[in-house]
Design an enzyme around this catalytic site. Structure first.
Site, PDB file in Angstrom:
ATOM      1  N   ASN A   8     -14.701  -3.287  27.393  1.00 30.76           N
ATOM      2  CA  ASN A   8     -14.594  -4.744  27.350  1.00 30.76           C
ATOM      3  C   ASN A   8     -13.164  -5.105  26.956  1.00 30.76           C
ATOM      4  OD1 ASN A   8     -14.877  -7.470  26.931  1.00 30.76           O
ATOM      5  ND2 ASN A   8     -16.247  -7.307  25.168  1.00 30.76           N
ATOM      6  N   LYS A  10     -11.803  -7.922  27.037  1.00 33.77           N
ATOM      7  CA  LYS A  10     -11.750  -9.281  26.480  1.00 33.77           C
ATOM      8  C   LYS A  10     -10.608 -10.069  27.134  1.00 33.77           C
ATOM      9  CE  LYS A  10     -14.012  -7.520  22.405  1.00 33.77           C
ATOM     10  NZ  LYS A  10     -14.272  -7.632  20.983  1.00 33.77           N
ATOM     11  N   HIS A  93     -21.957 -12.269  24.760  1.00 34.34           N
ATOM     12  CA  HIS A  93     -21.160 -11.587  23.732  1.00 34.34           C
ATOM     13  C   HIS A  93     -21.067 -12.507  22.506  1.00 34.34           C
ATOM     14  CE1 HIS A  93     -17.839  -9.758  21.606  1.00 34.34           C
ATOM     15  NE2 HIS A  93     -18.063  -8.674  22.319  1.00 34.34           N
ATOM     16  N   GLU A  95     -18.716 -13.243  20.638  1.00 35.26           N
ATOM     17  CA  GLU A  95     -17.534 -14.119  20.614  1.00 35.26           C
ATOM     18  C   GLU A  95     -17.814 -15.406  21.393  1.00 35.26           C
ATOM     19  OE1 GLU A  95     -14.799 -11.126  21.935  1.00 35.26           O
ATOM     20  OE2 GLU A  95     -14.976 -10.165  19.973  1.00 35.26           O
ATOM     21  N   GLU A 165     -24.587  -5.040  19.146  1.00 34.26           N
ATOM     22  CA  GLU A 165     -23.252  -5.177  18.576  1.00 34.26           C
ATOM     23  C   GLU A 165     -23.327  -5.981  17.280  1.00 34.26           C
ATOM     24  OE1 GLU A 165     -19.927  -4.609  21.690  1.00 34.26           O
ATOM     25  OE2 GLU A 165     -20.433  -6.720  21.585  1.00 34.26           O
ATOM     26  N   GLY A 171     -14.459  -5.231  15.994  1.00 35.48           N
ATOM     27  CA  GLY A 171     -13.035  -5.376  15.698  1.00 35.48           C
ATOM     28  C   GLY A 171     -12.675  -5.217  14.232  1.00 35.48           C
ATOM     29  N   SER A 209     -16.426  -1.426  16.931  1.00 35.52           N
ATOM     30  CA  SER A 209     -15.425  -0.492  16.379  1.00 35.52           C
ATOM     31  C   SER A 209     -15.653   0.969  16.764  1.00 35.52           C
ATOM     32  CB  SER A 209     -15.338  -0.640  14.859  1.00 35.52           C
ATOM     33  OG  SER A 209     -14.844  -1.918  14.529  1.00 35.52           O
TER      34      SER A 209
HETATM   35  P1  PGA Z   1     -14.586  -3.507  19.311  1.00 34.43           P
HETATM   36  O1  PGA Z   1     -15.289  -4.591  20.260  1.00 34.43           O
HETATM   37  O2  PGA Z   1     -14.846  -2.149  19.913  1.00 34.43           O
HETATM   38  O3  PGA Z   1     -13.136  -3.879  19.308  1.00 34.43           O
HETATM   39  O4  PGA Z   1     -15.219  -3.635  17.966  1.00 34.43           O
HETATM   40  C1  PGA Z   1     -16.547  -4.340  20.850  1.00 34.43           C
HETATM   41  C2  PGA Z   1     -17.000  -5.588  21.577  1.00 34.43           C
HETATM   42  O5  PGA Z   1     -16.803  -6.684  21.066  1.00 34.43           O
HETATM   43  O6  PGA Z   1     -17.570  -5.502  22.684  1.00 34.43           O
END
Ligand code: PGA
Length: 246
Positions: A8, A10, A93, A95, A165, A171, A209
């Site tokens: 991803n 983003k 997601h 976000e 997630e 993150g 992460s």
């Molecule tokens: P990350 O993001 O691996 O940077 O924690 C995962 C995601 O949000 O899909």
């Protein structure tokens, strides 16, 4: 078993950088036993597709409109995604849920639209730190799964992916503990299978992460069918290692 490894990207890369990252993936990830999918931002999909069409990798989008066509300014139709060769689409997601107020109802509509086309939905669920500290993670995630899958029936051969997630792990450099991930994946699977039927092709993948140091221990859990990778997917060497996980 073959795992699903989804990158991803983003909103981190422009068109040129996406093209270059796809080219690096193609070079580093050859004959992978796993299904590897790159999800660039909408504007870069066509360029990424151009690179990956001669590779073993698939590509997808990070969102989809629940409508196929019409007066929806700024939205992107699944028909267009299909035209660009996408086979997967990330839906709901955290976000988007947090920043844009995407609701479970919207997630459900988007998943249905993806399935009406030839796109495999990757539906994201996961609890916040607040829910986790209140001991409410299981109830919350179970509710998200139920609302996301309402009235969904899979046709034979169709597949659905749920990405667990935990928001506090995204993150943050903090991954959930393998045994906690396993417990949550089992709950997600049980909840989803009750709704979709026991024959349904369902994969439950983990995100939050994940990097080349944490991936192996989590992959050993029997209910982990793959990974959704954010930050580490921007580093081609690191992502190539994750993509090779057994
Ligand atoms: P990350 O993001 O691996 O940077 O924690 C995962 C995601 O949000 O899909």
């Amino acid at each position: 078993m073959k795992k699903l490894i989804v990158a991803n990207w983003k909103m981190n890369l422009g068109v040129r950088d996406s093209y270059n990252l796809a080219a690096a993936y193609k070079k580093l990830i050859k004959k992978s036993k796993n299904q590897v999918v790159a999800c660039p931002s909408f504007c870069a999909i066509a360029d990424v597709a151009e690179v990956l069409k001669t590779s073993d990798l698939a590509w997808g989008a990070q969102d989809i409109s629940w409508d196929l066509k019409g007066a929806c300014t700024g939205e992107v139709s699944g028909v267009t995604l299909q035209e660009l060769g996408c086979t997967y689409v990330i839906i709901g997601h955290s976000e988007r849920r947090q920043r844009l107020g995407e609701s479970c109802r919207m997630v459900n509509l988007k998943a249905k639209t993806a399935l009406d086309l030839t796109l495999t939905p990757i539906i994201c669920v996961g609890e916040s730190e607040v829910k986790r500290s209140a001991g409410a993670s299981e109830t919350f995630v179970k509710g998200q799964v139920k609302r996301a899958l309402a009235e969904i029936k899979l046709k034979p051969m169709q597949e659905l992916v749920i990405a667990y997630e935990p928001i506090w792990a995204i993150g943050s450099g903090k991954t959930a503990k393998p045994r906690d991930i396993e417990a949550m994946h089992c709950l997600i699977r049980e909840t989803a299978m009750k709704m979709l039927g026991t024959e349904a092709k369902l994969r439950v993948i983990y995100g939050g992460s994940v990097d080349d140091t944490s991936v192996e221990a989590i992959a050993m859990m029997p209910s982990v069918d793959g990974f959704l990778v954010g930050g580490a997917s921007l580093k081609p060497e690191v992502f190539a290692k994750i993509a090779k996980v057994e």
